[in-house]
Design a protein around this motif. Structure first.
Motif, PDB file in Angstrom:
ATOM      1  N   THR A   1       0.832  -1.205   0.000  1.00 35.62           N
ATOM      2  CA  THR A   1       0.000   0.000   0.000  1.00 35.62           C
ATOM      3  C   THR A   1       0.864   1.251   0.000  1.00 35.62           C
ATOM      4  OG1 THR A   1      -1.767  -1.158   1.197  1.00 35.62           O
ATOM      5  CG2 THR A   1      -1.788   1.255   1.250  1.00 35.62           C
ATOM      6  N   ALA A   2       1.901   1.256   0.842  1.00 38.66           N
ATOM      7  CA  ALA A   2       2.763   2.434   0.939  1.00 38.66           C
ATOM      8  C   ALA A   2       3.591   2.647  -0.318  1.00 38.66           C
ATOM      9  CB  ALA A   2       3.687   2.296   2.148  1.00 38.66           C
ATOM     10  N   SER A   3       3.913   1.550  -1.035  1.00 39.08           N
ATOM     11  CA  SER A   3       4.822   1.648  -2.187  1.00 39.08           C
ATOM     12  C   SER A   3       4.114   1.795  -3.519  1.00 39.08           C
ATOM     13  CB  SER A   3       5.737   0.403  -2.236  1.00 39.08           C
ATOM     14  OG  SER A   3       6.464   0.236  -1.033  1.00 39.08           O
ATOM     15  N   THR A   4       2.799   1.553  -3.571  1.00 38.75           N
ATOM     16  CA  THR A   4       2.055   1.610  -4.832  1.00 38.75           C
ATOM     17  C   THR A   4       1.461   2.997  -5.027  1.00 38.75           C
ATOM     18  OG1 THR A   4       1.479  -0.743  -4.626  1.00 38.75           O
ATOM     19  CG2 THR A   4       0.181   0.581  -6.176  1.00 38.75           C
ATOM     20  N   PRO A   5       1.767   3.663  -6.121  1.00 38.65           N
ATOM     21  CA  PRO A   5       1.216   5.008  -6.360  1.00 38.65           C
ATOM     22  C   PRO A   5      -0.312   5.012  -6.284  1.00 38.65           C
ATOM     23  CG  PRO A   5       2.966   4.534  -7.927  1.00 38.65           C
ATOM     24  CD  PRO A   5       2.695   3.245  -7.203  1.00 38.65           C
ATOM     25  N   GLY A   6      -0.848   5.942  -5.543  1.00 37.97           N
ATOM     26  CA  GLY A   6      -2.295   6.085  -5.416  1.00 37.97           C
ATOM     27  C   GLY A   6      -2.925   5.240  -4.331  1.00 37.97           C
ATOM     28  N   ALA A   7      -2.237   4.197  -3.863  1.00 40.12           N
ATOM     29  CA  ALA A   7      -2.836   3.304  -2.868  1.00 40.12           C
ATOM     30  C   ALA A   7      -3.016   3.956  -1.505  1.00 40.12           C
ATOM     31  CB  ALA A   7      -2.004   2.028  -2.749  1.00 40.12           C
ATOM     32  N   PRO A   8      -2.053   4.733  -1.005  1.00 45.26           N
ATOM     33  CA  PRO A   8      -2.241   5.314   0.339  1.00 45.26           C
ATOM     34  C   PRO A   8      -3.494   6.173   0.468  1.00 45.26           C
ATOM     35  CG  PRO A   8       0.056   5.482  -0.329  1.00 45.26           C
ATOM     36  CD  PRO A   8      -0.706   5.034  -1.537  1.00 45.26           C
ATOM     37  N   THR A   9      -3.862   6.877  -0.596  1.00 45.61           N
ATOM     38  CA  THR A   9      -5.024   7.768  -0.533  1.00 45.61           C
ATOM     39  C   THR A   9      -6.278   7.156  -1.142  1.00 45.61           C
ATOM     40  OG1 THR A   9      -4.325   8.782  -2.629  1.00 45.61           O
ATOM     41  CG2 THR A   9      -3.589   9.836  -0.588  1.00 45.61           C
ATOM     42  N   ALA A  10      -6.213   5.857  -1.474  1.00 44.26           N
ATOM     43  CA  ALA A  10      -7.349   5.227  -2.147  1.00 44.26           C
ATOM     44  C   ALA A  10      -8.525   5.005  -1.203  1.00 44.26           C
ATOM     45  CB  ALA A  10      -6.919   3.896  -2.761  1.00 44.26           C
ATOM     46  N   CYS A  11      -8.234   4.802   0.067  1.00 42.47           N
ATOM     47  CA  CYS A  11      -9.285   4.639   1.076  1.00 42.47           C
ATOM     48  C   CYS A  11      -9.161   5.761   2.082  1.00 42.47           C
ATOM     49  CB  CYS A  11      -9.149   3.287   1.791  1.00 42.47           C
ATOM     50  SG  CYS A  11      -9.855   1.885   0.908  1.00 42.47           S
ATOM     51  N   THR A  12     -10.117   6.638   2.113  1.00 43.30           N
ATOM     52  CA  THR A  12     -10.106   7.736   3.080  1.00 43.30           C
ATOM     53  C   THR A  12     -11.084   7.429   4.208  1.00 43.30           C
ATOM     54  OG1 THR A  12     -11.809   8.916   1.826  1.00 43.30           O
ATOM     55  CG2 THR A  12      -9.509   9.396   1.296  1.00 43.30           C
ATOM     56  N   GLY A  13     -10.948   8.137   5.311  1.00 42.94           N
ATOM     57  CA  GLY A  13     -11.835   7.926   6.435  1.00 42.94           C
ATOM     58  C   GLY A  13     -11.441   6.711   7.259  1.00 42.94           C
ATOM     59  N   PHE A  14     -12.060   6.595   8.436  1.00 47.57           N
ATOM     60  CA  PHE A  14     -11.786   5.480   9.332  1.00 47.57           C
ATOM     61  C   PHE A  14     -13.028   5.233  10.187  1.00 47.57           C
ATOM     62  CE2 PHE A  14     -10.272   3.401  13.135  1.00 47.57           C
ATOM     63  CZ  PHE A  14      -9.312   2.531  12.645  1.00 47.57           C
ATOM     64  N   PRO A  15     -13.453   3.983  10.389  1.00 50.34           N
ATOM     65  CA  PRO A  15     -12.790   2.748   9.981  1.00 50.34           C
ATOM     66  C   PRO A  15     -13.164   2.261   8.588  1.00 50.34           C
ATOM     67  CG  PRO A  15     -14.655   2.229  11.362  1.00 50.34           C
ATOM     68  CD  PRO A  15     -14.588   3.726  11.305  1.00 50.34           C
ATOM     69  N   LEU A  16     -14.195   2.845   7.969  1.00 52.26           N
ATOM     70  CA  LEU A  16     -14.618   2.402   6.650  1.00 52.26           C
ATOM     71  C   LEU A  16     -13.691   2.946   5.580  1.00 52.26           C
ATOM     72  CD1 LEU A  16     -18.491   2.863   6.987  1.00 52.26           C
ATOM     73  CD2 LEU A  16     -17.097   0.822   7.445  1.00 52.26           C
ATOM     74  N   CYS A  17     -13.811   2.365   4.385  1.00 56.60           N
ATOM     75  CA  CYS A  17     -13.006   2.792   3.244  1.00 56.60           C
ATOM     76  C   CYS A  17     -13.815   3.791   2.432  1.00 56.60           C
ATOM     77  CB  CYS A  17     -12.619   1.586   2.385  1.00 56.60           C
ATOM     78  SG  CYS A  17     -11.677   1.984   0.902  1.00 56.60           S
ATOM     79  N   SER A  18     -13.511   5.071   2.600  1.00 55.30           N
ATOM     80  CA  SER A  18     -14.237   6.140   1.913  1.00 55.30           C
ATOM     81  C   SER A  18     -15.735   6.046   2.175  1.00 55.30           C
ATOM     82  CB  SER A  18     -13.947   6.091   0.404  1.00 55.30           C
ATOM     83  OG  SER A  18     -12.564   6.242   0.166  1.00 55.30           O
ATOM     84  N   GLY A  19     -16.090   5.707   3.429  1.00 50.38           N
ATOM     85  CA  GLY A  19     -17.491   5.628   3.830  1.00 50.38           C
ATOM     86  C   GLY A  19     -18.201   4.373   3.392  1.00 50.38           C
ATOM     87  N   SER A  20     -17.481   3.397   2.862  1.00 49.36           N
ATOM     88  CA  SER A  20     -18.093   2.178   2.344  1.00 49.36           C
ATOM     89  C   SER A  20     -17.493   0.957   3.048  1.00 49.36           C
ATOM     90  CB  SER A  20     -17.855   2.072   0.836  1.00 49.36           C
ATOM     91  OG  SER A  20     -18.285   0.813   0.358  1.00 49.36           O
ATOM     92  N   PHE A  21     -18.310  -0.111   3.156  1.00 48.70           N
ATOM     93  CA  PHE A  21     -17.820  -1.371   3.707  1.00 48.70           C
ATOM     94  C   PHE A  21     -16.940  -2.121   2.714  1.00 48.70           C
ATOM     95  CE2 PHE A  21     -21.434  -0.651   6.540  1.00 48.70           C
ATOM     96  CZ  PHE A  21     -20.876  -0.980   7.767  1.00 48.70           C
ATOM     97  N   GLY A  22     -17.026  -1.753   1.443  1.00 47.06           N
ATOM     98  CA  GLY A  22     -16.199  -2.368   0.417  1.00 47.06           C
ATOM     99  C   GLY A  22     -15.406  -1.312  -0.316  1.00 47.06           C
ATOM    100  N   PRO A  23     -14.568  -1.726  -1.266  1.00 47.16           N
ATOM    101  CA  PRO A  23     -13.818  -0.746  -2.057  1.00 47.16           C
ATOM    102  C   PRO A  23     -14.770   0.188  -2.782  1.00 47.16           C
ATOM    103  CG  PRO A  23     -13.019  -2.986  -2.442  1.00 47.16           C
ATOM    104  CD  PRO A  23     -14.300  -3.111  -1.679  1.00 47.16           C
ATOM    105  N   PRO A  24     -14.405   1.448  -2.964  1.00 45.53           N
ATOM    106  CA  PRO A  24     -15.273   2.382  -3.671  1.00 45.53           C
ATOM    107  C   PRO A  24     -15.627   1.880  -5.065  1.00 45.53           C
ATOM    108  CG  PRO A  24     -13.444   3.525  -2.623  1.00 45.53           C
ATOM    109  CD  PRO A  24     -13.161   2.063  -2.500  1.00 45.53           C
ATOM    110  N   ALA A  25     -16.827   2.220  -5.516  1.00 42.01           N
ATOM    111  CA  ALA A  25     -17.271   1.789  -6.841  1.00 42.01           C
ATOM    112  C   ALA A  25     -16.300   2.287  -7.906  1.00 42.01           C
ATOM    113  CB  ALA A  25     -18.680   2.311  -7.119  1.00 42.01           C
ATOM    114  N   GLY A  26     -15.947   1.400  -8.818  1.00 40.78           N
ATOM    115  CA  GLY A  26     -15.020   1.756  -9.885  1.00 40.78           C
ATOM    116  C   GLY A  26     -13.604   1.982  -9.407  1.00 40.78           C
ATOM    117  N   ALA A  27     -13.256   1.405  -8.249  1.00 44.22           N
ATOM    118  CA  ALA A  27     -11.932   1.634  -7.672  1.00 44.22           C
ATOM    119  C   ALA A  27     -10.843   1.035  -8.551  1.00 44.22           C
ATOM    120  CB  ALA A  27     -11.865   1.027  -6.278  1.00 44.22           C
TER     121      ALA A  27
END
Length: 313
Positions: free
Chosen positions: A174-200
């Protein structure tokens, strides 16, 4: 009488155990230094290379010392000190080579992750050597404590350490892949979702998987740790389990702060520091529990001695 020696005694074993523990702690500092280098930029690359070379030299000197004393009981053979030190020497060379390759290739994700994993394995073998030398405490076997119980604690420790290693690998990805660190925002959910954001994008799935497995590791260490602590036969093993439980609690708090503080560099460094500290606790749990298994292998159930650390002899 034991079927195999548990803790080698004498000043040579004590000295090697202290050196191995010191080298493990140095590897922890070196991993953290490498993480700071990744976060802050390449300005300290030469200093990191010098520090890595010093680590390689230290492990080489420990290997020479172990080889020189190989005729002493407990240094060679199954369960001896020479084997984990030998593996440490192999791993430190691999770590140095992978580190140089990471910098020369401008830190590609796959090479950076490989470098991180080998560094973790190196610290684990050094901790195993320190445990075998009795540096982290001796073993007292009370009546009624069986090899079956000790083996269950060891198996739980090995499985949990393996689980923790997987979580750390995904964290490094996650730390080494471009875009991965900011792909999931918020806590504890991932961008307010229980799953990866749509079209992630794929990088979001890496982050999401790391986060979900980190939650599972948190509950696993807390739950399984309580069960293992009841069966552990040595105070050192119980202490390592408690340290792992405290570590995952702290790691979740740090991760929450890091995400809510927009990945501030100092929180990223703290996240790495606590994550590797959890690995140290899990590796210690597994190594200490393995030593406990050996301690219960007595020829006569009525002949159960107290094993002392080299410093107690």
């Amino acid at each position: 009488m034991l079927k195999s020696q548990i803790v080698p005694s004498g000043p040579e074993a004590s000295r090697l155990g202290n050196l191995a523990l010191g080298a493990a702690l140095y590897s922890y500092a070196l991993i953290l230094f490498g993480g700071i280098l990744r976060i802050s930029g390449p300005g300290l690359e030469n200093a990191h290379r010098v520090a890595a070379a010093a680590s390689a030299l230290l492990v080489l000197l420990i290997l020479i010392y172990a080889w020189k004393n190989r005729s002493i009981a407990g240094f060679s053979g199954p369960g001896g000190l020479l084997r984990p030190i030998g593996w440490s020497a192999v791993l430190v060379v691999m770590t140095y080579a992978m580190g140089a390759l990471t910098i020369d290739l401008d830190r590609p994700a796959d090479v950076a992750v490989g470098h991180f994993v080998i560094a973790l394995l190196l610290s684990g073998t050094l901790l195993a050597a320190a445990v075998r030398a009795g540096t982290l405490g001796g073993v007292s076997i009370a009546p009624g404590e069986t090899e079956a119980d000790a083996r269950k604690v060891w198996r739980l420790g090995m499985a949990t350490a393996g689980f923790g290693l997987i979580v750390l690998i995904l964290g490094s990805m996650t730390a080494s892949t471009p875009g991965a660190p900011t792909a999931c925002t918020g806590f504890p959910l991932c961008s307010g979702s229980f799953g990866p954001p749509a079209g992630a994008v794929p990088s979001a799935h890496i982050h999401y998987t790391h986060r979900m497995l980190a939650y599972l590791l948190f509950f696993h260490v807390l739950g399984v740790g309580f069960a293992a602590r009841k069966r552990a036969i040595s105070r050192a093993t119980r202490a390592a389990i408690v340290a792992a439980q405290a570590g995952v609690l702290l790691q979740v708090a740090v991760a929450a702060a890091m995400v809510t503080m927009n990945l501030a560099p100092h929180w990223q460094a703290m996240h790495l520091a606590t994550g590797v500290a959890v690995w140290f606790a899990l590796a210690s749990w597994a190594s200490l529990a393995r030593r406990d298994v050996r301690a219960t292998r007595v020829v006569s159930p009525h002949d159960v001695p107290h094993y002392q650390t080299p410093s107690e002899t």
